[in-house]
Design an enzyme around this catalytic site. Structure first.
Site, mmCIF file in Angstrom:
data_model
loop_
_atom_site.group_PDB
_atom_site.id
_atom_site.type_symbol
_atom_site.label_atom_id
_atom_site.label_comp_id
_atom_site.label_asym_id
_atom_site.label_seq_id
_atom_site.Cartn_x
_atom_site.Cartn_y
_atom_site.Cartn_z
ATOM 1 N N GLU A 187 0.818 -1.220 0.000
ATOM 2 C CA GLU A 187 0.000 0.000 0.000
ATOM 3 C C GLU A 187 0.848 1.264 0.000
ATOM 4 O OE1 GLU A 187 -2.767 -0.114 3.264
ATOM 5 O OE2 GLU A 187 -4.246 -1.118 2.007
ATOM 6 N N GLU A 244 -6.867 -7.448 -0.338
ATOM 7 C CA GLU A 244 -7.411 -7.293 1.015
ATOM 8 C C GLU A 244 -8.886 -6.949 0.969
ATOM 9 O OE1 GLU A 244 -5.229 -4.899 3.829
ATOM 10 O OE2 GLU A 244 -3.306 -5.539 2.990
HETATM 11 C C1 GAL Z 1 -4.351 -2.227 5.124
HETATM 12 C C2 GAL Z 1 -2.966 -2.833 5.342
HETATM 13 C C3 GAL Z 1 -3.065 -4.079 6.199
HETATM 14 C C4 GAL Z 1 -3.910 -3.821 7.407
HETATM 15 C C5 GAL Z 1 -5.270 -3.339 6.963
HETATM 16 C C6 GAL Z 1 -6.233 -3.029 8.081
HETATM 17 O O1 GAL Z 1 -4.268 -0.894 4.786
HETATM 18 O O2 GAL Z 1 -2.372 -3.152 4.115
HETATM 19 O O3 GAL Z 1 -1.773 -4.485 6.550
HETATM 20 O O4 GAL Z 1 -3.273 -2.872 8.182
HETATM 21 O O5 GAL Z 1 -5.139 -2.155 6.258
HETATM 22 O O6 GAL Z 1 -6.413 -4.126 8.871
#
Ligand code: GAL
Length: 847
Positions: free
Chosen positions: A179, A248
């Site tokens: 990110e 994600e």
């Molecule tokens: C994303 C990040 C993850 C985790 C998630 C929230 O932005 O890539 O590592 O932090 O948010 O749980």
């Protein structure tokens, strides 16, 4: 002989592609050995559970219809100081990847090495911040040097063990960075150079499988840029030759100490996933599928709780979370039933009315799958598709793997729900102890000095940054000074109290004067800096002021996040004859860490050599106290949580293993919480919060594998005072099951599909109930076929009810581990309340 060994190994492993697989991609999907794939992936972070749990977690994911396990690699857990590596226990990465391989699953390895992840310092070792000249995640020589060195080390380790798919292993994708796109703006011109360098460095590792960069619109070819969000159906990769990958999808959210509990409803998660595949998605990863535990001091934030349960499909303790896990399992099946058609043809997009759309994958030669979506976030609708009318609840997608029959609708949950309890058990004195009275627990106590212990570390005028001083070797830093109070001070005569005013960059603080705790204060998840304002007791003469400053997990994300500091910035005392005195520039004496930490009080091997004081009545509400008690494991084999509801704040260990920070701090009862969550409409973390006025975290996971048959050493360090006699082990038990389905619910499972009079497949709505293994349905608490209302634990009968309902359910289910009841005429009176869609609600007890 040597030559045959690898062959033999391949023969014996379950993984079917021990021979090297060729992983490539095009605009539609990954292509593994010439075959296109749609993949469901599940994040399980290996250090957030214990090796004893790994096979079970991976298996539960597989049973949930998952093809791929994804994990970050946690640099600061592996490289403890430059070049000193650790791959033991929870950090045994090779073992974890091999377990995935043995389960016949693929692996996505997100090496980072920056990970965010609510993990301490975002996964980057704290020592790297103190390498002269280093600036994290930028075009900076020291950072790039150590990053490349670590990535190469991990890649070589995976290569040595033949774990990349190109070598016959399970790893089909690797990730570099994480990110970075969100934060590039903070890093000036060097940001782009860093991205290009990171991509090139990764690709030059020659791993034989594709690299990805998440949230990185400008990821250079051939690195694939991927999406992270609650919804990714509209995402487009930066080149027409790259597949649409969702790294994600957050099926829940993390918690911070003192905040409320976020919930993401299963209907909305399923909606987002169905929309993604409807719109040409090819790999979807749940972050997290099992969140697990931030053992020890591994949580970041600051203020991230020790539990990283995440309300994920598998709960912190390893049990499937129902109905979430079950609903997604059925969704995965519906997608897999459609996979062939989805991969064979281009979609035709049809508008079926306002907020209604269909995407149809029809290859003209029999393979046809359709997704019908109602994006309206309030109104249920009927949509006509190929001359058939389909009922679509608001904010839902129906999946038709044959373009005719709906096998799944994202808003209709037919999976069972479960009633999960934490059943307390008193701490049991260890049978291994040579004690006469086995009933009484024997406690050992060690009390810290409220201030400098042993020799002071240094003295200085003014304040040092907390993190720069401790370098995160401990949470604790003492800032101490003294003041002389004259006998003529008015407050002494009046019996009133001066006020201590403190400002701190974070994260928490206990203030002691003359060894007495005066009060505590802390920041919170959204704001680390805080103020302390408390009346204090001062006496005439010299007064010792000792301020225990604490970190609660280091910053884990943000632009230039490694420079965010903590600790005191101002200390004043108000209400003296001279008004307010400012002690900020006074002489302060510092001590890093606690004496108990220094002595290693939590380590079983050196416990004997310490001056513990034994008692059968441990002190209550006493600050700065270490407690030790030798106990037997709780009975049974259920997962265990340590109940710390009546303790203050501190750290806990079992047999030297770090359970982690405990802090049953409550969220404000004046904030808003929901009774029930409306799944409809876009989700965001604050949408459905519960737990107002409740402790954010009451139970702390103690893995079963940490227990010995007897003689278990439980050590607690309590900072501000609590009642250790109320500490319990609680066992996590599924005590009941619920199911609530309607006659018009589609069914994806094969057993409930039969042919109708015209030879077409027809699904028969069926309730499935299954107790955990070795338990049986012992009681049917509620059963109603008709129009029952309410939710699990709170069902009530409506005005339409088949009086035989309980009898029918009992007949089929009592005494069984699992049972299935069809909503058919054979079982229920279908003539009841004509014209209404009837439902069956059941609550049953497993024992
Ligand atoms: C994303 C990040 C993850 C985790 C998630 C929230 O932005 O890539 O590592 O932090 O948010 O749980």
């Amino acid at each position: 002989m040597k030559l045959f060994l690898p062959l033999l190994f391949c023969f014996f492993t379950l993984f079917n592609s021990c021979s090297a697989a060729n992983v490539t991609y095009d605009r539609r999907s990954l292509i593994i050995d010439g075959q296109r794939k749609l993949l469901i992936s599940a994040a399980i972070h290996y250090p957030r559970s214990v090796p004893g749990m790994w096979p079970g977690l991976v298996q539960t994911a597989k049973e949930g219809g998952v093809d791929v396990i994804e994990s970050y690699v946690f640099w600061n857990g592996h490289e403890l100081s430059p070049g000193k590596y650790n791959f033991e226990g929870r950090y045994d990465l090779v073992k974890f990847v091999k377990i995935v391989q043995q389960a016949g699953m693929y692996m996505i390895l997100r090496i980072g090495p920056f990970v965010a992840a609510e993990w301490n310092f975002g996964g980057v070792p704290v020592w790297l911040h103190y390498v002269p000249g280093s600036v994290f995640r930028s075009d900076n020589e020291p950072f790039k040097y150590y990053m490349q060195k670590f990535m190469t080390f991990i890649v070589n380790l995976m290569k040595q063990e033949k774990l990349f798919a190109s070598q016959g292993g399970p790893i089909i994708i690797a990730q570099v960075e994480n990110e970075y796109g969100f934060y590039e703006q903070y890093y000036g011109e060097g940001a782009k150079r860093y991205v290009t360098w990171a991509a090139k460095m990764a690709v030059s590792q020659n791993i034989g499988v594709p690299w990805i960069m998440c949230q990185q619109d400008d990821a250079p070819d051939p690195v694939i840029n991927t999406c992270n969000s609650f919804y990714c159906d509209q995402f487009k990769p930066n080149s027409p030759n790259k597949p649409k990958i969702w790294t994600e999808n957050w099926p829940g959210w993390f918690k911070t100490f003192g905040a409320r509990d976020p919930h993401r409803p299963p209907e909305d998660i399923a909606f987002s996933v169905a929309r993604f595949f409807q719109k040409g998605g090819s790999v979807q990863n749940y972050y997290m599928y099992h969140g697990g535990t931030n053992f020890g001091r591994t949580s970041g934030g600051p203020f991230i709780t020790t539990s990283y349960d995440y309300e994920a499909p598998i709960d912190e303790y390893g049990l499937p979370r129902l109905p979430k896990w079950g609903h997604l399992k059925e969704l995965h099946r519906a997608i897999k039933l459609s996979e062939h058609a989805l991969l064979k043809s281009e979609p035709t997009n049809l508008s079926l009315g306002p907020s209604l759309e269909a995407d149809v994958y029809d290859d003209g030669s029999g393979a046809c799958a359709a997704f019908l979506a109602n994006m309206d976030d309030k109104t249920d609708k009927n949509a006509v598709f190929r001359n058939v009318s389909y009922h679509l609840p608001a904010w839902s997608v129906s999946i038709l793997p044959d373009c005719k029959n709906v096998v799944f609708n994202t808003a209709k949950i037919s999976s069972q729900a479960s009633v999960v309890e934490m059943v307390p058990e008193e701490l049991q004195p260890s049978v291994a102890l040579p004690s006469k009275d086995l009933k009484a627990l024997k406690w050992d106590i060690f009390v810290e000095n409220a201030g400098i212990w042993g020799a002071a570390d240094f003295t200085k005028n003014g304040f040092l940054d907390h993190i720069n001083t401790t370098k995160d070797t401990t949470d604790y830093l003492w800032y101490t000074t003294s003041i002389i109070v004259g006998e003529n001070e008015e407050f002494l005569k009046k019996g009133s109290h001066p006020v201590l005013l403190i400002e701190s960059k974070g994260h928490a603080l206990h203030a002691f004067v003359n060894q007495e705790l005066q009060g505590s204060a802390s920041g919170n998840g959204s704001h680390s800096p805080f103020k302390f304002e408390n009346p204090i007791s001062l006496k005439a003469g010299k007064n010792e002021i000792a301020l225990l400053s604490m970190t609660v997990g280091l910053q884990n994300a943000g632009g230039l996040y490694e420079w965010v500091g903590a600790g005191l910035t101002s200390v004043k005392i108000e209400g003296l004859n001279n008004g307010t005195i400012d002690l900020s520039m006074s002489s302060w004496t510092y001590k890093i860490g606690l004496q108990g930490e220094h002595l290693g009080l939590y380590k079983p091997e050196i416990l004997a050599s310490v001056n513990w004081v034994s008692t059968s009545e441990p002190p209550k509400n006493q600050p700065l106290t270490w407690y030790k008690v030798v106990v037997d494991p709780p009975s049974g084999d259920e997962p265990v949580g340590l109940d710390m509801i009546h303790m203050g704040k501190g750290l806990a260990w079992l047999n030297g293993e770090e359970i982690g920070r405990y802090w049953p701090i409550k969220s404000s009862k004046h904030l808003e919480c929901v009774q029930e969550c409306d799944y409809r409409g876009k989700f965001f973390p604050d949408k459905c919060l519960t737990g107002c006025g409740e402790p954010t975290q009451r139970w702390y996971h103690v893995p079963r594998s940490w227990f010995k048959p007897s003689g278990n050493i439980l050590v607690i360090f309590e900072e501000k005072g609590g009642d250790p006699t109320t500490i319990r082990f609680s066992k996590r038990k599924t005590s009941g099951l619920c199911s609530h389905i309607a006659e018009d619910y589609p069914m994806v499972d094969q057993e409930s599909i039969s042919k109708d009079g015209n030879g077409n497949d027809k699904t028969r709505p069926t309730v499935h109930l299954k107790c955990p293994k070795n338990t049986w349905i012992s009681n049917v608490k509620f059963a109603s076929y008709g129009n029952p209302t309410g939710r699990c634990g709170l069902y009530s009968m409506g005005d339409c009810h088949d009086p035989n309902s309980t009898f029918v359910v009992e007949k089929v289910c009592l005494g069984k581990n699992e049972c299935a009841i069809e909503l058919t005429e054979k079982n229920f009176d279908k003539s009841l309340c004509p014209g209404t869609t009837k439902k069956l609600a059941i609550e049953a007890v497993c024992s």
